[in-house]
Scaffold this motif. Structure first.
Motif, PDB file in Angstrom:
ATOM      1  N   THR A 413       0.829  -1.211   0.000  1.00 48.07           N
ATOM      2  CA  THR A 413       0.000   0.000   0.000  1.00 48.07           C
ATOM      3  C   THR A 413       0.859   1.254   0.000  1.00 48.07           C
ATOM      4  O   THR A 413       0.630   2.188  -0.781  1.00 48.07           O
ATOM      5  CB  THR A 413      -0.930   0.014   1.229  1.00 48.07           C
ATOM      6  N   MET A 414       1.856   1.296   0.861  1.00 49.35           N
ATOM      7  CA  MET A 414       2.696   2.496   0.949  1.00 49.35           C
ATOM      8  C   MET A 414       3.546   2.699  -0.304  1.00 49.35           C
ATOM      9  O   MET A 414       3.724   3.819  -0.780  1.00 49.35           O
ATOM     10  CB  MET A 414       3.602   2.420   2.179  1.00 49.35           C
ATOM     11  N   VAL A 415       4.060   1.605  -0.862  1.00 54.44           N
ATOM     12  CA  VAL A 415       4.873   1.693  -2.081  1.00 54.44           C
ATOM     13  C   VAL A 415       4.035   2.264  -3.230  1.00 54.44           C
ATOM     14  O   VAL A 415       4.484   3.143  -3.974  1.00 54.44           O
ATOM     15  CB  VAL A 415       5.440   0.311  -2.451  1.00 54.44           C
ATOM     16  N   CYS A 416       2.795   1.768  -3.370  1.00 54.13           N
ATOM     17  CA  CYS A 416       1.921   2.246  -4.443  1.00 54.13           C
ATOM     18  C   CYS A 416       1.530   3.703  -4.223  1.00 54.13           C
ATOM     19  O   CYS A 416       1.509   4.503  -5.162  1.00 54.13           O
ATOM     20  CB  CYS A 416       0.664   1.377  -4.521  1.00 54.13           C
ATOM     21  N   ALA A 417       1.211   4.056  -2.984  1.00 54.96           N
ATOM     22  CA  ALA A 417       0.835   5.439  -2.673  1.00 54.96           C
ATOM     23  C   ALA A 417       1.984   6.395  -2.963  1.00 54.96           C
ATOM     24  O   ALA A 417       1.795   7.463  -3.553  1.00 54.96           O
ATOM     25  CB  ALA A 417       0.396   5.542  -1.217  1.00 54.96           C
ATOM     26  N   ALA A 418       3.172   6.013  -2.547  1.00 52.53           N
ATOM     27  CA  ALA A 418       4.338   6.880  -2.762  1.00 52.53           C
ATOM     28  C   ALA A 418       4.601   7.100  -4.240  1.00 52.53           C
ATOM     29  O   ALA A 418       4.929   8.212  -4.669  1.00 52.53           O
ATOM     30  CB  ALA A 418       5.556   6.262  -2.089  1.00 52.53           C
ATOM     31  N   LYS A 419       4.437   6.049  -5.025  1.00 46.38           N
ATOM     32  CA  LYS A 419       4.648   6.151  -6.471  1.00 46.38           C
ATOM     33  C   LYS A 419       3.708   7.169  -7.096  1.00 46.38           C
ATOM     34  O   LYS A 419       4.070   7.861  -8.058  1.00 46.38           O
ATOM     35  CB  LYS A 419       4.446   4.781  -7.104  1.00 46.38           C
ATOM     36  N   LEU A 420       2.504   7.287  -6.533  1.00 46.41           N
ATOM     37  CA  LEU A 420       1.493   8.199  -7.065  1.00 46.41           C
ATOM     38  C   LEU A 420       1.574   9.598  -6.461  1.00 46.41           C
ATOM     39  O   LEU A 420       0.746  10.459  -6.762  1.00 46.41           O
ATOM     40  CB  LEU A 420       0.095   7.623  -6.823  1.00 46.41           C
ATOM     41  N   GLY A 421       2.551   9.817  -5.591  1.00 45.50           N
ATOM     42  CA  GLY A 421       2.679  11.133  -4.969  1.00 45.50           C
ATOM     43  C   GLY A 421       1.716  11.341  -3.817  1.00 45.50           C
ATOM     44  O   GLY A 421       1.382  12.480  -3.471  1.00 45.50           O
ATOM     45  N   ARG A 422       1.258  10.257  -3.173  1.00 47.26           N
ATOM     46  CA  ARG A 422       0.395  10.350  -2.002  1.00 47.26           C
ATOM     47  C   ARG A 422       1.216  10.085  -0.738  1.00 47.26           C
ATOM     48  O   ARG A 422       2.127   9.267  -0.747  1.00 47.26           O
ATOM     49  CB  ARG A 422      -0.727   9.325  -2.068  1.00 47.26           C
ATOM     50  N   ARG A 423       0.888  10.757   0.323  1.00 48.94           N
ATOM     51  CA  ARG A 423       1.505  10.474   1.609  1.00 48.94           C
ATOM     52  C   ARG A 423       0.946   9.151   2.119  1.00 48.94           C
ATOM     53  O   ARG A 423      -0.226   8.831   1.887  1.00 48.94           O
ATOM     54  CB  ARG A 423       1.214  11.588   2.605  1.00 48.94           C
ATOM     55  N   SER A 424       1.731   8.386   2.819  1.00 48.06           N
ATOM     56  CA  SER A 424       1.255   7.091   3.292  1.00 48.06           C
ATOM     57  C   SER A 424       1.967   6.694   4.569  1.00 48.06           C
ATOM     58  O   SER A 424       3.131   7.034   4.790  1.00 48.06           O
ATOM     59  CB  SER A 424       1.481   6.010   2.228  1.00 48.06           C
ATOM     60  N   ILE A 425       1.226   5.967   5.398  1.00 44.42           N
ATOM     61  CA  ILE A 425       1.800   5.426   6.620  1.00 44.42           C
ATOM     62  C   ILE A 425       1.061   4.146   6.964  1.00 44.42           C
ATOM     63  O   ILE A 425      -0.162   4.058   6.820  1.00 44.42           O
ATOM     64  CB  ILE A 425       1.729   6.447   7.785  1.00 44.42           C
ATOM     65  N   GLY A 426       1.813   3.137   7.386  1.00 42.75           N
ATOM     66  CA  GLY A 426       1.208   1.866   7.736  1.00 42.75           C
ATOM     67  C   GLY A 426       1.833   1.292   8.982  1.00 42.75           C
ATOM     68  O   GLY A 426       2.806   1.834   9.523  1.00 42.75           O
ATOM     69  N   CYS A 427       1.261   0.184   9.413  1.00 45.33           N
ATOM     70  CA  CYS A 427       1.767  -0.474  10.622  1.00 45.33           C
ATOM     71  C   CYS A 427       1.829  -1.975  10.378  1.00 45.33           C
ATOM     72  O   CYS A 427       0.928  -2.548   9.752  1.00 45.33           O
ATOM     73  CB  CYS A 427       0.856  -0.174  11.806  1.00 45.33           C
TER      74      CYS A 427
END
Length: 445
Positions: A413-427
């Motif tokens: 999820t975070m890898v895909c979000a980052a690629k799209l220029g979205r901030r992301s955080i997971g646990c």
């Protein structure tokens, strides 16, 4: 001997190369049965027979019919019922018939004026076609009458007139039979010139027009999507710890989308209690404008448990989405069918905007993608396909939005979000799995 072709003869399309070759073989073996009709020295009927005779090396039989009052009417009467024309071809014929009659009327006027001393120039079918359109009542009546005469609908004929004005090359492709429907012609004519030219090349090579059109449009959309993905990526962040405790630390209504893959019923004793413990808490962290995508198992009791929890806590499940795969299915079942799919709870906030999705195939509730467990990109047993996760994020967020995942696993999820220029955080609770996510570019916080 070479003969010019009368404009009225061009009302109907020529045979294709294969049909002409077959006609030439027939003439070579059995002779020419029907003569080529000449009108004032020009071929009025029999262009295909004339060409076939040339191919067969046979001297063509001709007859002279200078007594014909209307070349257009003559050509129609001979050819209309012996040609197998598509509806769209009949519409193009109706337009050309109007133009052809207009040419004849102009010629009669020229002859009449010439006898009275006037010297008007003769009109051409092409010049009339360039201006043909039901702009005035008389034009509309003429087009309607022509459409009725050749068996074409008025609406189809008017649409093909519009096609001719903006894209005469598409009109020509309909005439030849390469494009068979008015809808396809209209769709292709509306495309940018470069795309239109590419479609016509592919259609000429035998590709179905609708498929060529959709492929080219999809390629354009994918190019825009790729450009969106090539911007400055945001840092994908992952926290090592318990997902429930981590979620309690997040502000309410702070995230724009929830994308997560919790434990399945095969991994917990009471799936209803488990769902009740985490999903209402996670959804409280999403803004009213946000969405949620929750990957769950495909067992009926698991789906029922989640839907019951959602109903109990007023979590607005809009749909059940399906991710299916055929590259991994497990042991062959005896009493049931393969569960070669996973269910995705699609949750939509009350103030969410419409989905941002241009590709129709991505709007399908059921989508098939290879399971990463059997692909070269596998890094983790429960990994989800980046194609699906990335599309869900793209449909539901804009650049700079926040994506959360309380059961982050290997960080997809975070890898895909980052690629799209979205901030992301997971646990993620497993330190070993967090290390895998770090290897994919995630930053441990």
């Amino acid at each position: 001997m070479t003969y010019p072709v009368h404009p009225a003869a061009d009302l109907f399309p020529m045979m294709d190369a294969e049909a002409l070759a077959a006609l030439a073989d027939d003439i070579r073996e059995h002779g020419q049965r029907e003569p080529v009709v000449l009108f004032h020295g020009a071929v009025l009927d029999g262009r295909n027979r004339l060409r076939a005779c040339e191919l067969a090396g046979v001297e063509p039989l001709t007859c002279v019919r200078d007594d014909i009052d209307s070349p257009t009417t003559f050509v129609l009467s001979l050819n209309l019922h012996r040609r197998h024309l598509e509806t769209a071809q009949r519409a193009t014929l109706a337009i050309k018939v109007v133009a052809s009659y207009a040419v004849e009327a102009a010629e009669r006027a020229r002859v009449g004026n010439a006898k009275g001393g006037s010297a008007e120039r003769k009109s051409s079918t092409e010049s009339v076609l360039d201006s043909i359109a039901p702009k005035q009542d008389s034009d509309a009546r003429a087009l309607t009458q022509a459409a009725k005469a050749v068996g074409a609908g008025r609406e189809a004929t008017e649409r093909m007139a519009a096609v001719y004005r903006v894209a005469p090359e598409v009109f020509a492709a309909v005439e030849s039979g390469a494009i068979k429907t008015v809808i396809d012609a209209k769709r292709i004519a509306a495309m940018p010139e470069a795309q239109r030219a590419e479609v016509l090349v592919r259609v000429a090579a035998g590709e179905e027009p609708r498929r060529a059109t959709l492929d080219i449009k999809a390629a354009e959309i994918r190019s825009r999507i790729s450009a969106q993905s090539s911007g400055d990526p945001c840092e994908p962040r992952i926290h090592h710890g318990d997902g429930l405790e981590w979620m309690r630390s997040l502000p309410d209504s702070s995230a724009d989308v929830l994308v997560t893959d919790p434990l399945y019923s095969s991994d917990v004793e009471d799936i209803a209690a488990y769902a009740r413990a985490w999903l209402p808490l996670a959804w409280s962290k999403v803004k009213p404008t946000g969405r949620g995508y929750v990957f769950i198992g495909s067992y009926p009791h698991e789906i029922a448990a989640y839907l019951a929890v959602c109903a109990e806590h007023h979590i607005p499940v809009e749909q059940l989405l399906i991710w299916s795969y055929t590259n991994t299915m497990g042991p062959r079942p005896k009493m049931r069918y393969f569960l070669n799919y996973q269910t995705v709870l699609y949750i939509v906030g009350p103030d969410a905007a419409p989905l941002d999705c241009e590709l129709l195939t991505e709007l399908c509730a059921a989508r098939e993608e290879y399971h990463p467990a059997r692909s070269a990109e596998r890094v983790y047993q429960w990994q989800k396909p980046t194609e699906i996760v990335e599309s869900y994020i793209r449909h539901s967020t804009r650049a700079g939005d926040l994506v959360i995942d309380p059961f982050a696993g290997s960080g997809t999820t975070m890898v895909c979000a980052a690629k799209l220029g979205r901030r992301s955080i997971g646990c993620e609770i497993s330190s070993d799995v967090v290390a895998i996510a770090e290897g994919r570019g995630c930053v441990r916080i």
